[in-house]
Design a protein around this motif. Structure first.
Motif, PDB file in Angstrom:
ATOM      1  N   ASP A 288       0.840  -1.204   0.000  1.00 37.89           N
ATOM      2  CA  ASP A 288       0.000   0.000   0.000  1.00 37.89           C
ATOM      3  C   ASP A 288       0.877   1.257   0.000  1.00 37.89           C
ATOM      4  OD1 ASP A 288      -2.275  -1.527  -0.010  1.00 37.89           O
ATOM      5  OD2 ASP A 288      -2.554  -1.461   2.165  1.00 37.89           O
ATOM      6  N   ARG A 289       1.971   1.247   0.769  1.00 38.67           N
ATOM      7  CA  ARG A 289       2.859   2.412   0.801  1.00 38.67           C
ATOM      8  C   ARG A 289       3.554   2.606  -0.550  1.00 38.67           C
ATOM      9  NH1 ARG A 289       5.241   5.231   5.092  1.00 38.67           N
ATOM     10  NH2 ARG A 289       6.140   7.124   4.164  1.00 38.67           N
ATOM     11  N   SER A 290       3.898   1.505  -1.193  1.00 37.63           N
ATOM     12  CA  SER A 290       4.539   1.605  -2.510  1.00 37.63           C
ATOM     13  C   SER A 290       3.594   2.213  -3.527  1.00 37.63           C
ATOM     14  CB  SER A 290       4.975   0.211  -2.974  1.00 37.63           C
ATOM     15  OG  SER A 290       5.430   0.240  -4.307  1.00 37.63           O
ATOM     16  N   LEU A 291       2.313   1.826  -3.473  1.00 38.14           N
ATOM     17  CA  LEU A 291       1.338   2.367  -4.416  1.00 38.14           C
ATOM     18  C   LEU A 291       1.075   3.849  -4.166  1.00 38.14           C
ATOM     19  CD1 LEU A 291      -1.131  -0.653  -4.493  1.00 38.14           C
ATOM     20  CD2 LEU A 291       0.318   0.141  -6.368  1.00 38.14           C
ATOM     21  N   ARG A 292       1.163   4.282  -2.899  1.00 40.93           N
ATOM     22  CA  ARG A 292       0.947   5.703  -2.601  1.00 40.93           C
ATOM     23  C   ARG A 292       2.112   6.580  -3.062  1.00 40.93           C
ATOM     24  NH1 ARG A 292      -1.174   3.722   2.367  1.00 40.93           N
ATOM     25  NH2 ARG A 292       0.766   4.260   3.450  1.00 40.93           N
ATOM     26  N   GLN A 293       3.319   5.981  -3.245  1.00 41.68           N
ATOM     27  CA  GLN A 293       4.482   6.760  -3.654  1.00 41.68           C
ATOM     28  C   GLN A 293       4.476   7.079  -5.141  1.00 41.68           C
ATOM     29  OE1 GLN A 293       6.524   8.059  -1.541  1.00 41.68           O
ATOM     30  NE2 GLN A 293       5.633   6.971   0.192  1.00 41.68           N
ATOM     31  N   GLY A 294       3.628   6.419  -5.924  1.00 37.83           N
ATOM     32  CA  GLY A 294       3.623   6.661  -7.366  1.00 37.83           C
ATOM     33  C   GLY A 294       3.150   8.062  -7.695  1.00 37.83           C
ATOM     34  N   PRO A 295       3.594   8.614  -8.809  1.00 33.81           N
ATOM     35  CA  PRO A 295       3.170   9.971  -9.198  1.00 33.81           C
ATOM     36  C   PRO A 295       1.688  10.001  -9.520  1.00 33.81           C
ATOM     37  CG  PRO A 295       4.440   8.930 -10.960  1.00 33.81           C
ATOM     38  CD  PRO A 295       4.542   8.027  -9.782  1.00 33.81           C
ATOM     39  N   GLY A 297      -1.868  10.636 -11.275  1.00 35.03           N
ATOM     40  CA  GLY A 297      -2.270  10.722 -12.677  1.00 35.03           C
ATOM     41  C   GLY A 297      -1.667   9.657 -13.560  1.00 35.03           C
ATOM     42  N   ARG A 298      -0.748   8.851 -13.050  1.00 33.03           N
ATOM     43  CA  ARG A 298      -0.140   7.793 -13.856  1.00 33.03           C
ATOM     44  C   ARG A 298      -0.659   6.436 -13.389  1.00 33.03           C
ATOM     45  NH1 ARG A 298       6.215   8.377 -14.495  1.00 33.03           N
ATOM     46  NH2 ARG A 298       5.730   6.581 -15.825  1.00 33.03           N
ATOM     47  N   PRO A 299      -0.720   5.428 -14.284  1.00 28.34           N
ATOM     48  CA  PRO A 299      -1.212   4.097 -13.884  1.00 28.34           C
ATOM     49  C   PRO A 299      -0.353   3.505 -12.768  1.00 28.34           C
ATOM     50  CG  PRO A 299      -1.044   4.273 -16.280  1.00 28.34           C
ATOM     51  CD  PRO A 299      -0.368   5.485 -15.710  1.00 28.34           C
ATOM     52  N   GLN A 300      -1.001   2.810 -11.860  1.00 29.61           N
ATOM     53  CA  GLN A 300      -0.262   2.185 -10.769  1.00 29.61           C
ATOM     54  C   GLN A 300       0.526   0.995 -11.295  1.00 29.61           C
ATOM     55  OE1 GLN A 300      -3.611   1.511  -8.106  1.00 29.61           O
ATOM     56  NE2 GLN A 300      -2.816   3.107  -6.741  1.00 29.61           N
ATOM     57  N   PRO A 301       1.666   0.685 -10.708  1.00 23.16           N
ATOM     58  CA  PRO A 301       2.489  -0.435 -11.189  1.00 23.16           C
ATOM     59  C   PRO A 301       1.760  -1.763 -11.009  1.00 23.16           C
ATOM     60  CG  PRO A 301       3.384   0.464  -9.158  1.00 23.16           C
ATOM     61  CD  PRO A 301       2.311   1.405  -9.601  1.00 23.16           C
ATOM     62  N   TRP A 302       1.698  -2.540 -12.083  1.00 25.36           N
ATOM     63  CA  TRP A 302       0.945  -3.787 -12.049  1.00 25.36           C
ATOM     64  C   TRP A 302       1.548  -4.798 -11.091  1.00 25.36           C
ATOM     65  CZ3 TRP A 302       2.919  -8.548 -13.411  1.00 25.36           C
ATOM     66  CH2 TRP A 302       4.193  -8.532 -14.013  1.00 25.36           C
ATOM     67  N   ARG A 303       2.899  -4.781 -10.935  1.00 24.71           N
ATOM     68  CA  ARG A 303       3.521  -5.755 -10.040  1.00 24.71           C
ATOM     69  C   ARG A 303       3.097  -5.514  -8.596  1.00 24.71           C
ATOM     70  NH1 ARG A 303       5.176 -10.617 -10.782  1.00 24.71           N
ATOM     71  NH2 ARG A 303       6.595 -10.034 -12.469  1.00 24.71           N
ATOM     72  N   ALA A 304       3.006  -4.238  -8.189  1.00 23.07           N
ATOM     73  CA  ALA A 304       2.566  -3.952  -6.824  1.00 23.07           C
ATOM     74  C   ALA A 304       1.110  -4.359  -6.627  1.00 23.07           C
ATOM     75  CB  ALA A 304       2.752  -2.458  -6.536  1.00 23.07           C
ATOM     76  N   LEU A 305       0.286  -4.130  -7.650  1.00 21.07           N
ATOM     77  CA  LEU A 305      -1.118  -4.536  -7.539  1.00 21.07           C
ATOM     78  C   LEU A 305      -1.236  -6.053  -7.479  1.00 21.07           C
ATOM     79  CD1 LEU A 305      -2.608  -2.046 -10.144  1.00 21.07           C
ATOM     80  CD2 LEU A 305      -2.994  -2.012  -7.668  1.00 21.07           C
ATOM     81  N   GLN A 306      -0.450  -6.757  -8.257  1.00 24.35           N
ATOM     82  CA  GLN A 306      -0.498  -8.213  -8.263  1.00 24.35           C
ATOM     83  C   GLN A 306      -0.068  -8.787  -6.912  1.00 24.35           C
ATOM     84  OE1 GLN A 306       2.615 -10.778 -10.109  1.00 24.35           O
ATOM     85  NE2 GLN A 306       1.075 -11.042 -11.730  1.00 24.35           N
ATOM     86  N   LEU A 307       1.062  -8.257  -6.379  1.00 21.55           N
ATOM     87  CA  LEU A 307       1.530  -8.751  -5.085  1.00 21.55           C
ATOM     88  C   LEU A 307       0.572  -8.366  -3.962  1.00 21.55           C
ATOM     89  CD1 LEU A 307       5.341  -7.988  -5.476  1.00 21.55           C
ATOM     90  CD2 LEU A 307       4.259 -10.234  -5.397  1.00 21.55           C
ATOM     91  N   ARG A 308      -0.077  -7.220  -4.087  1.00 19.65           N
ATOM     92  CA  ARG A 308      -1.076  -6.835  -3.090  1.00 19.65           C
ATOM     93  C   ARG A 308      -2.242  -7.838  -3.093  1.00 19.65           C
ATOM     94  NH1 ARG A 308      -5.672  -3.572  -2.622  1.00 19.65           N
ATOM     95  NH2 ARG A 308      -5.750  -2.464  -0.608  1.00 19.65           N
ATOM     96  N   GLY A 309      -2.643  -8.300  -4.305  1.00 20.40           N
ATOM     97  CA  GLY A 309      -3.695  -9.321  -4.371  1.00 20.40           C
ATOM     98  C   GLY A 309      -3.258 -10.612  -3.696  1.00 20.40           C
ATOM     99  N   LEU A 310      -1.988 -11.005  -3.879  1.00 18.56           N
ATOM    100  CA  LEU A 310      -1.478 -12.202  -3.206  1.00 18.56           C
ATOM    101  C   LEU A 310      -1.556 -12.057  -1.693  1.00 18.56           C
ATOM    102  CD1 LEU A 310       1.672 -13.339  -5.217  1.00 18.56           C
ATOM    103  CD2 LEU A 310      -0.383 -14.688  -4.720  1.00 18.56           C
ATOM    104  N   ALA A 311      -1.140 -10.865  -1.169  1.00 19.21           N
ATOM    105  CA  ALA A 311      -1.171 -10.653   0.283  1.00 19.21           C
ATOM    106  C   ALA A 311      -2.605 -10.693   0.800  1.00 19.21           C
ATOM    107  CB  ALA A 311      -0.510  -9.313   0.609  1.00 19.21           C
ATOM    108  N   LEU A 312      -3.522 -10.082   0.072  1.00 16.32           N
ATOM    109  CA  LEU A 312      -4.929 -10.103   0.493  1.00 16.32           C
ATOM    110  C   LEU A 312      -5.481 -11.518   0.472  1.00 16.32           C
ATOM    111  CD1 LEU A 312      -6.132  -6.911  -1.394  1.00 16.32           C
ATOM    112  CD2 LEU A 312      -6.054  -7.212   1.096  1.00 16.32           C
ATOM    113  N   ALA A 313      -5.128 -12.309  -0.521  1.00 17.20           N
ATOM    114  CA  ALA A 313      -5.602 -13.698  -0.577  1.00 17.20           C
ATOM    115  C   ALA A 313      -5.031 -14.500   0.579  1.00 17.20           C
ATOM    116  CB  ALA A 313      -5.183 -14.319  -1.911  1.00 17.20           C
TER     117      ALA A 313
END
Length: 379
Positions: A288-295, A297-313
């Protein structure tokens, strides 16, 4: 004093140019050799008259001659005054001058007196001052040589480093590595070259041990916090490659303590905590902190979203995990691994049709690990 040109022509030094010319004509006629039957005396007189008129008949040469004549007269007067002497009977302040002392001379030395003696050589002795001066000179020479060498090494190393950066930016990894190597040959402690070579060893040559040595050497040099944080981040990746998850986690934490805005360090630490240390809750916070550091207006990094889904699962939050996977697919829709993870999630939730569809898509996108899962439950 020999005759002057004025005396030869018989005119005064103040005579005009017309008087000089008139006297010259008269004397030329008088002393011409043809009138005297070639008499050598008149011939010499004739030559003297011609020389005199050659000087006095030219205004420039006459002015120079007058100046030289005046100087000669002045010197002659000074010499006469110096040669005058006081008579022996002359009184000075009422006291008669003593008679001059006789000049004492001796005959020249004979052959017996003229001889040569060998002067014995004296051995040079160094005193303390001489030794100190010699040592000071040697020390100054050594320091000067070392300073010149250090300056030249620095200039050469900087040139190789600039060439390496240019090749690094162009993606020419081999040339960049060689340039950084040569820069370090001249300046082994150049932190920038050590860092770049370490990055190439880690990311291109896949040599985490060698990269770790370079990065640790670069950390010994003073650096700005952002640069030191980047070095700690790469050290954490080296420890991950060397299968040392605890050390990797410590390096990522040090990097984030130096620069909390370093998003790749949050992502890397979360990945290690999720997959290696088995701490999904702490990993989720890092993602979550990594996703908040992104600039913004730009798409969020897919790798962080994918790993976040793994952690939630892993935490049993399946609906949130599915949303995270779907957000990753919006950024990178042709990622086979994300389709496979959605299939596993659907399989876990008791949705076999959806799971098979996701496994089929993953296989179609080239994700080979979806093959066994598709073969077991979808045929």
């Amino acid at each position: 004093m020999s005759q002057t040109h004025y005396q030869v022509l018989g005119v005064a030094p103040t005579a005009s140019a017309a008087d000089v010319k008139r006297a010259y004509r008269q004397l030329v006629v008088r002393y011409h050799p043809d009138k005297h039957g070639g008499d050598t005396r008149y011939e010499e007189e004739f030559k003297a008259v011609a020389r005199a008129y050659g000087v006095l008949g030219d205004p420039g040469r006459r002015a120079t001659y007058d100046f030289q004549l005046a100087q000669a007269v002045r010197r002659a007067d000074e010499e006469r005054r110096q040669q005058q002497y006081r008579p022996a009977g002359q009184h000075v302040y009422g006291v008669p001058m003593p008679p001059p002392a006789p000049l004492r001379t001796r005959p020249p030395a004979g052959s017996r007196e003229r001889h040569y003696q060998t002067i014995p050589r004296q051995r040079a002795r160094f005193v303390r001052r001489d030794w100190l001066l010699t040592l000071a000179f040697l020390a100054a020479t050594t320091l000067f040589s070392l300073s010149v060498k250090a300056t030249m090494d620095r200039v050469t190393a900087n040139a190789h480093y600039r060439d390496g950066i240019a090749a690094y930016a162009a993606g020419d990894w081999a040339t960049a590595y060689n340039e950084f190597e040569q820069a370090l040959d001249f300046r082994p402690t150049a932190a920038a070259a050590l860092r770049r070579r370490g990055e190439l060893k880690l990311l291109v040559a896949h040599d985490p041990a060698g990269a770790r040595a370079d990065l640790q050497a670069a950390l010994l040099q003073p650096a700005r916090p952002a640069v030191a944080a980047r070095l700690r981040y790469y050290l954490g990746r080296c420890e991950t490659e060397l299968d040392r998850p605890a050390r990797a986690d410590a390096e990522y934490s040090r990097a984030l303590a130096l620069d909390s805005a370093l998003a790749p360090a949050w992502l890397a630490r979360g990945r290690g905590r999720l997959l290696d240390l088995r701490h999904p809750a702490a990993a989720l916070a890092d993602f979550d902190r990594s996703l908040r550091q992104g600039p913004p207006g730009r798409p969020q990094p897919w790798r962080a979203l994918q790993l976040r889904g793994l952690a939630l699962a892993a935490l049993g939050r399946y609906a949130d995990a599915r949303a995270a996977y779907e957000a990753a697919l919006l950024v990178r829709p042709r990622d086979g691994q994300t389709h496979f993870l959605l299939g596993r999630l659907a399989q876990h939730l008791g949705e076999p049709a959806a799971a098979c569809e996701f496994f089929r898509r993953a296989l179609a996108l080239g994700y080979a690990y979806a093959g066994p899962a598709y073969g077991q439950g979808c045929r």
